[in-house]
Design an enzyme around this catalytic site. Structure first.
Site, PDB file in Angstrom:
ATOM      1  N   ARG A 197      37.963  32.094  50.727  1.00 40.37           N
ATOM      2  CA  ARG A 197      38.804  32.439  51.797  1.00 40.37           C
ATOM      3  C   ARG A 197      39.474  31.871  52.349  1.00 40.37           C
ATOM      4  O   ARG A 197      40.379  32.188  53.094  1.00 40.37           O
ATOM      5  CB  ARG A 197      37.244  32.814  52.642  1.00 40.37           C
ATOM      6  CG  ARG A 197      36.714  34.714  52.617  1.00 40.37           C
ATOM      7  CD  ARG A 197      34.753  33.911  52.827  1.00 40.37           C
ATOM      8  NE  ARG A 197      34.409  35.280  53.024  1.00 40.37           N
ATOM      9  CZ  ARG A 197      33.554  35.760  52.091  1.00 40.37           C
ATOM     10  NH1 ARG A 197      33.816  35.151  50.999  1.00 40.37           N
ATOM     11  NH2 ARG A 197      33.287  37.051  51.654  1.00 40.37           N
ATOM     12  N   HIS A 204      41.626  43.736  40.436  1.00 42.58           N
ATOM     13  CA  HIS A 204      40.393  45.012  41.304  1.00 42.58           C
ATOM     14  C   HIS A 204      40.237  46.033  39.710  1.00 42.58           C
ATOM     15  O   HIS A 204      42.029  46.186  40.509  1.00 42.58           O
ATOM     16  CB  HIS A 204      40.541  44.873  42.313  1.00 42.58           C
ATOM     17  CG  HIS A 204      40.228  45.480  43.198  1.00 42.58           C
ATOM     18  ND1 HIS A 204      38.878  45.158  43.543  1.00 42.58           N
ATOM     19  CD2 HIS A 204      39.869  46.736  43.559  1.00 42.58           C
ATOM     20  CE1 HIS A 204      37.763  45.686  44.197  1.00 42.58           C
ATOM     21  NE2 HIS A 204      38.540  47.307  43.989  1.00 42.58           N
ATOM     22  N   ALA A 205      40.150  46.069  39.897  1.00 40.42           N
ATOM     23  CA  ALA A 205      39.644  48.485  39.028  1.00 40.42           C
ATOM     24  C   ALA A 205      40.468  49.057  39.488  1.00 40.42           C
ATOM     25  O   ALA A 205      40.405  49.309  40.995  1.00 40.42           O
ATOM     26  CB  ALA A 205      37.940  48.391  38.833  1.00 40.42           C
ATOM     27  N   HIS A 241      32.978  54.741  37.353  1.00 41.59           N
ATOM     28  CA  HIS A 241      33.328  54.875  38.598  1.00 41.59           C
ATOM     29  C   HIS A 241      35.363  55.255  38.382  1.00 41.59           C
ATOM     30  O   HIS A 241      35.342  56.109  39.100  1.00 41.59           O
ATOM     31  CB  HIS A 241      33.605  53.894  39.376  1.00 41.59           C
ATOM     32  CG  HIS A 241      34.470  53.765  40.676  1.00 41.59           C
ATOM     33  ND1 HIS A 241      33.618  54.575  41.783  1.00 41.59           N
ATOM     34  CD2 HIS A 241      35.647  53.712  41.132  1.00 41.59           C
ATOM     35  CE1 HIS A 241      34.389  54.379  42.979  1.00 41.59           C
ATOM     36  NE2 HIS A 241      35.868  54.412  43.018  1.00 41.59           N
ATOM     37  N   GLU A 242      36.067  54.787  37.564  1.00 43.70           N
ATOM     38  CA  GLU A 242      37.536  54.781  37.172  1.00 43.70           C
ATOM     39  C   GLU A 242      37.403  55.920  37.274  1.00 43.70           C
ATOM     40  O   GLU A 242      38.587  56.855  36.622  1.00 43.70           O
ATOM     41  CB  GLU A 242      38.399  53.568  36.608  1.00 43.70           C
ATOM     42  CG  GLU A 242      37.752  52.186  37.540  1.00 43.70           C
ATOM     43  CD  GLU A 242      37.973  51.966  38.911  1.00 43.70           C
ATOM     44  OE1 GLU A 242      38.677  52.839  39.465  1.00 43.70           O
ATOM     45  OE2 GLU A 242      37.766  51.364  39.802  1.00 43.70           O
ATOM     46  N   HIS A 275      38.055  59.032  38.316  1.00 47.97           N
ATOM     47  CA  HIS A 275      39.339  59.310  39.031  1.00 47.97           C
ATOM     48  C   HIS A 275      40.011  59.958  38.557  1.00 47.97           C
ATOM     49  O   HIS A 275      40.575  61.273  38.474  1.00 47.97           O
ATOM     50  CB  HIS A 275      39.836  58.335  39.735  1.00 47.97           C
ATOM     51  CG  HIS A 275      39.010  57.156  40.853  1.00 47.97           C
ATOM     52  ND1 HIS A 275      39.123  58.432  41.444  1.00 47.97           N
ATOM     53  CD2 HIS A 275      38.889  56.201  40.955  1.00 47.97           C
ATOM     54  CE1 HIS A 275      38.354  57.158  42.868  1.00 47.97           C
ATOM     55  NE2 HIS A 275      37.927  56.312  42.100  1.00 47.97           N
ATOM     56  N   GLU A 308      35.553  59.413  45.145  1.00 50.15           N
ATOM     57  CA  GLU A 308      35.255  58.155  45.068  1.00 50.15           C
ATOM     58  C   GLU A 308      34.043  58.497  44.195  1.00 50.15           C
ATOM     59  O   GLU A 308      33.494  57.766  43.491  1.00 50.15           O
ATOM     60  CB  GLU A 308      34.684  57.347  46.476  1.00 50.15           C
ATOM     61  CG  GLU A 308      36.309  56.571  46.431  1.00 50.15           C
ATOM     62  CD  GLU A 308      37.217  56.076  45.898  1.00 50.15           C
ATOM     63  OE1 GLU A 308      36.468  55.259  44.806  1.00 50.15           O
ATOM     64  OE2 GLU A 308      38.582  56.100  46.031  1.00 50.15           O
ATOM     65  N   TRP A 357      35.882  40.804  63.578  1.00 47.53           N
ATOM     66  CA  TRP A 357      35.963  40.978  61.959  1.00 47.53           C
ATOM     67  C   TRP A 357      34.144  40.765  61.637  1.00 47.53           C
ATOM     68  O   TRP A 357      32.704  41.874  61.005  1.00 47.53           O
ATOM     69  CB  TRP A 357      36.377  40.546  60.624  1.00 47.53           C
ATOM     70  CG  TRP A 357      36.178  40.208  59.568  1.00 47.53           C
ATOM     71  CD1 TRP A 357      34.800  39.070  58.857  1.00 47.53           C
ATOM     72  CD2 TRP A 357      35.780  41.251  58.815  1.00 47.53           C
ATOM     73  NE1 TRP A 357      34.931  39.727  57.706  1.00 47.53           N
ATOM     74  CE2 TRP A 357      35.311  41.239  57.510  1.00 47.53           C
ATOM     75  CE3 TRP A 357      36.328  42.719  58.736  1.00 47.53           C
ATOM     76  CZ2 TRP A 357      35.629  41.189  56.102  1.00 47.53           C
ATOM     77  CZ3 TRP A 357      36.363  43.552  57.741  1.00 47.53           C
ATOM     78  CH2 TRP A 357      35.681  43.010  56.364  1.00 47.53           C
ATOM     79  N   ARG A 398      30.695  42.590  60.848  1.00 42.95           N
ATOM     80  CA  ARG A 398      29.270  41.994  60.243  1.00 42.95           C
ATOM     81  C   ARG A 398      28.296  41.723  60.785  1.00 42.95           C
ATOM     82  O   ARG A 398      27.194  41.574  59.838  1.00 42.95           O
ATOM     83  CB  ARG A 398      30.481  40.876  59.277  1.00 42.95           C
ATOM     84  CG  ARG A 398      31.820  40.513  58.073  1.00 42.95           C
ATOM     85  CD  ARG A 398      31.097  41.199  56.519  1.00 42.95           C
ATOM     86  NE  ARG A 398      30.909  40.158  56.028  1.00 42.95           N
ATOM     87  CZ  ARG A 398      30.995  39.795  54.863  1.00 42.95           C
ATOM     88  NH1 ARG A 398      30.372  40.776  54.495  1.00 42.95           N
ATOM     89  NH2 ARG A 398      30.881  38.741  54.174  1.00 42.95           N
ATOM     90  N   HIS A 419      41.291  45.333  49.624  1.00 45.62           N
ATOM     91  CA  HIS A 419      41.555  46.878  50.541  1.00 45.62           C
ATOM     92  C   HIS A 419      42.069  46.478  52.020  1.00 45.62           C
ATOM     93  O   HIS A 419      42.585  47.115  51.898  1.00 45.62           O
ATOM     94  CB  HIS A 419      40.142  47.842  50.530  1.00 45.62           C
ATOM     95  CG  HIS A 419      39.333  47.940  49.319  1.00 45.62           C
ATOM     96  ND1 HIS A 419      38.887  47.537  48.530  1.00 45.62           N
ATOM     97  CD2 HIS A 419      39.492  49.521  48.480  1.00 45.62           C
ATOM     98  CE1 HIS A 419      38.563  48.031  47.586  1.00 45.62           C
ATOM     99  NE2 HIS A 419      38.699  49.292  47.227  1.00 45.62           N
ATOM    100  N   TYR A 458      34.359  55.398  50.652  1.00 47.94           N
ATOM    101  CA  TYR A 458      33.157  54.632  50.135  1.00 47.94           C
ATOM    102  C   TYR A 458      31.869  55.106  50.266  1.00 47.94           C
ATOM    103  O   TYR A 458      30.033  55.443  50.243  1.00 47.94           O
ATOM    104  CB  TYR A 458      33.442  53.440  49.489  1.00 47.94           C
ATOM    105  CG  TYR A 458      34.450  52.881  48.744  1.00 47.94           C
ATOM    106  CD1 TYR A 458      34.527  53.257  47.464  1.00 47.94           C
ATOM    107  CD2 TYR A 458      35.697  52.308  49.060  1.00 47.94           C
ATOM    108  CE1 TYR A 458      35.975  53.317  46.902  1.00 47.94           C
ATOM    109  CE2 TYR A 458      36.462  51.643  48.780  1.00 47.94           C
ATOM    110  CZ  TYR A 458      36.827  52.479  47.083  1.00 47.94           C
ATOM    111  OH  TYR A 458      37.939  52.333  46.669  1.00 47.94           O
TER     112      TYR A 458
HETATM  113  N1  ASP Z   1      37.790  50.520  42.581  1.00 42.36           N
HETATM  114  C1  ASP Z   1      36.612  50.582  42.817  1.00 42.36           C
HETATM  115  C2  ASP Z   1      36.271  50.261  44.053  1.00 42.36           C
HETATM  116  O1  ASP Z   1      36.897  49.140  44.941  1.00 42.36           O
HETATM  117  C3  ASP Z   1      35.724  49.711  42.123  1.00 42.36           C
HETATM  118  C4  ASP Z   1      35.503  48.578  41.591  1.00 42.36           C
HETATM  119  O2  ASP Z   1      35.175  47.767  43.251  1.00 42.36           O
HETATM  120  O3  ASP Z   1      36.282  47.602  40.561  1.00 42.36           O
HETATM  121  O4  ASP Z   1      35.678  50.826  44.897  1.00 42.36           O
HETATM  122  N1  SER Z   2      35.076  49.409  44.089  1.00 42.87           N
HETATM  123  C1  SER Z   2      35.097  49.493  45.415  1.00 42.87           C
HETATM  124  C2  SER Z   2      34.572  48.237  46.137  1.00 42.87           C
HETATM  125  O1  SER Z   2      34.982  46.775  44.812  1.00 42.87           O
HETATM  126  C3  SER Z   2      33.687  50.063  46.897  1.00 42.87           C
HETATM  127  O2  SER Z   2      32.562  49.756  45.692  1.00 42.87           O
HETATM  128  O3  SER Z   2      34.789  47.450  47.294  1.00 42.87           O
HETATM  129 ZN    ZN Z   3      37.791  54.745  43.051  1.00 42.20          ZN
END
Ligand code: ASP
Ligand code: SER
Ligand code: ZN
Length: 604
Positions: A195, A368-369, A388-389, A392, A416, A492, A496, A520, A530
């Site tokens: 953080r 990040h994927a 997951h990917e 898509h 998703e 925030w 939480r 994100h 999600y």
């Molecule tokens: N990209 C996806 C997510 O953010 C999977 C991950 O977290 O790696 O939904």
């Molecule tokens: N891929 C998403 C994330 O990383 C939801 O699991 O947050």
């Molecule tokens: Zn995704």
């Protein structure tokens, strides 16, 4: 298409879809008939496809949009897989160029809608989707916004903690510490350290991002600002949405609370044993660094601490994976095999040659994927992410023949859900046995193993629910101005605590910007998708391999999503029934493990 849909409809009548109950009936139910009728209606609508005079214009506009989107996506991929100033500049240029084209298409589409009040059907839908846009009107602002985006992404991608001459990145070092360490100091160090190296550097940029995007949404005619354009983009309408989210959460909350209570109880006794005198928060919350994940979003990594039957051994899938599938590529092939086995697409040579599937060591990248890039390690978490990917990509391929404006999920939750639904079938004990990741023998304690397994699923799916909900709840309030920049972090943590019942292990202030520690937020990527996956599909049966599902994927965004959903599940609204039913055996068990007064926390 028409014949195909009719054929599928008939096939479907004879098949029965996954309803996650054990008495699947082969006979034609009302529900099935209803869904077939919806399919037929879609065919008829396509037949009656409205105003022919607009078709050439639409064709041309779609093609223009396709080209610029393709170019932008390519530049973004270049940037994310090689983060440097030159690539940032190229991405910026592509964004400015794209905005010029978009602006023309958008204003034309808006004009056509105004001048042709009678336009209907598909042409109208296409025009409306084209008209929906909040790009800043001033190209300097476009460029400024683009720069904010690439700066935020770069801060997140490059963030590392340094200690004793060693470098700790999010992937793999910090995520591994969060998953595996049971050392309170180490966990706190990683939690706080991450953080410290992300949020504070982002806060001002984020404030600017909110200001510019809100202004340009209003400039484009959306009085609800960016919150409105976001929801329109993700769901096509804002009508009744808030209620749907709220109702969904209300239905899901008791299940989450039960899991929370049990996990809290086990964690408390585990850490008190290990650290006599360790004080757990007395407000009923769980310290956020103890849940096996940097964001406390999925808790499957602490299965060892919270397993219903601790003495029953859990098969070590990670080790089996490393043994049987030693290279990252092997895992992708395994996923591809599953997709093709249910009638979906093979990955293309371009995918195999062009994707980034491991972290390169000669440049900075965004780990990040996403569909065509990730920093794969050989373990179960990554195997799920790969599914997951790839989900898509399967969706991209299924709707590839749609006009550009429809090349999208029916809503973003559909996008998703595809891979996760598939992963759910792959990760069953039965399937893991088939692909030899766990020993293929019956054990004397099947029931206990099932229960442990269901707990593992709940730790990743049920634990995720409030997290999936709150991120955008926070952002909607930020966009709408209900949350002011000086309260970013406080609000925030209020959310939480309120939704997740987790609390920060060290005190926080407005010097911190903890939302920024989650990908994100700096990536400015929507999250409610999600949460809003269609839970109706949460079933173990192989029902989703049916051709109806392929037809659904092919539709892309060409129909309002409730239509697509209805055709798929028989219902026009998302509901929580399936997920609740799926986890019922575990919840029944959990109810006997905690007492009423152990459930909940202050402020929930
Ligand atoms: N990209 C996806 C997510 O953010 C999977 C991950 O977290 O790696 O939904
Ligand atoms: N891929 C998403 C994330 O990383 C939801 O699991 O947050
Ligand atoms: Zn995704």
């Amino acid at each position: 298409m028409k014949q195909l849909v009719l054929f599928l409809g008939l096939l479907f009548l004879t098949q029965g879809l996954c309803q996650n109950d054990n008495n699947k009936k082969k006979s034609v139910s009302n529900n099935q008939l209803k869904r077939l009728l919806i399919l037929l209606q879609i065919v008829v609508e396509e037949n009656e496809n409205s105003d022919q005079s607009l078709i050439p214009w639409l064709k041309d506009a779609n093609e223009k949009l396709r080209k610029i989107h393709e170019n932008e996506a390519y530049m973004e991929f270049q940037y994310e897989t090689d983060i440097n100033d030159e690539n940032a500049q190229k991405l910026n240029d592509a964004g400015v160029k794209a905005a010029e084209v978009i602006k023309i298409v958008v204003s034309e589409a808006r004009r056509l809608l105004r001048d042709n009040p009678d336009v209907d059907g598909d042409a109208k839908r296409q025009l409306q989707r084209m008209a929906l846009d909040d790009t800043p009107l001033d190209s300097n602002l476009v460029s400024q916004l683009q720069k904010i985006h690439s700066d935020l992404e770069s801060i997140y991608a490059k963030a590392v903690i340094k200690k004793d001459g060693k470098t700790f990145r999010m992937e793999p070092e910090l995520s591994q510490i969060m998953a595996k360490s049971r050392d309170l100091d180490e966990l706190k160090w990683a939690w706080q350290g991450w953080r410290d190296v992300t949020g504070p550097q982002m806060k001002n940029l984020y404030k600017e991002l909110v200001r510019i995007t809100n202004t340009s949404a209003v400039e484009n005619g959306y009085t609800g600002g960016r919150k409105e354009t976001w929801l329109l983009n993700q769901f096509g309408s804002t009508e009744n949405l808030k209620n749907q989210f709220q109702n969904l959460w209300r239905e899901l909350k008791p299940m989450y609370q039960l899991l929370h209570a049990f996990v809290r109880k086990r964690l408390k006794s585990f850490y008190r044993n290990k650290y006599p005198g360790y004080i757990f928060p007395d407000d009923g919350t769980i310290p956020a660094h103890l849940l096996g994940n940097m964001w406390a979003q999925q808790w499957n990594n602490i299965l060892d601490v919270v397993k219903p039957f601790p003495n029953v051994k859990t098969p070590d899938v990670d080790t089996a994976l490393k043994h049987r599938y030693p290279k990252p590529k092997d895992l992708f092939q395994l996923a591809e095999d599953f997709y093709t086995s249910i009638g979906l697409y093979k990955m293309t040579p371009k995918f195999w040659n062009g994707s980034m599937i491991v972290r390169p060591d000669d440049r900075e990248v965004q780990c990040h994927a996403s569909a065509i890039k990730m920093c794969t390690e050989i373990n179960k978490d990554y195997l799920e992410t790969i599914h997951h990917e790839m989900g898509h990509i399967e969706y991209f391929m299924a709707y590839r023949n749609q006009p550009e404006v429809y090349r999208d999920g029916a809503n973003c939750g559909f996008h998703e859900a595809i891979g996760d639904t598939i992963a759910l079938s792959v990760m069953t004990r039965k399937h893991l046995k088939t692909i030899k990741l766990i020993p293929n023998k019956k054990s004397f304690n099947e029931h206990e193993m099932d229960m442990n397994f269901l707990m593992e699923e709940a730790l990743s799916k049920v634990a995720f629910l409030p997290y999936g909900y709150l991120i955008d709840k926070w952002r909607w309030d930020v966009f709408s101005g209900r949350i002011k920049p000086e309260d970013y972090n406080k609000s925030w943590w209020n959310m939480r605590i309120h939704y997740q019942g987790v609390s920060p292990p060290v005190s926080r202030s407005e010097q911190d910007f903890d939302p920024g520690a989650k990908f994100h937020i700096p990536a400015d990527s929507p999250y409610i998708c999600y949460f809003f996956q269609f839970y109706e599909t949460l079933c173990k049966e192989s029902g989703h391999s049916g051709p109806l599902h392929t037809a659904m994927l092919e539709l892309g965004a060409s129909k309002p999503w409730p239509d697509t959903l209805e055709m798929f599940t028989g219902s026009r609204e998302i509901n929580a029934k399936s997920i609740i039913q799926y986890f019922r055996p575990l919840m029944t068990w959990l109810k006997n493990q905690v007492s009423e007064n152990e459930i909940g926390w202050q402020d929930n």
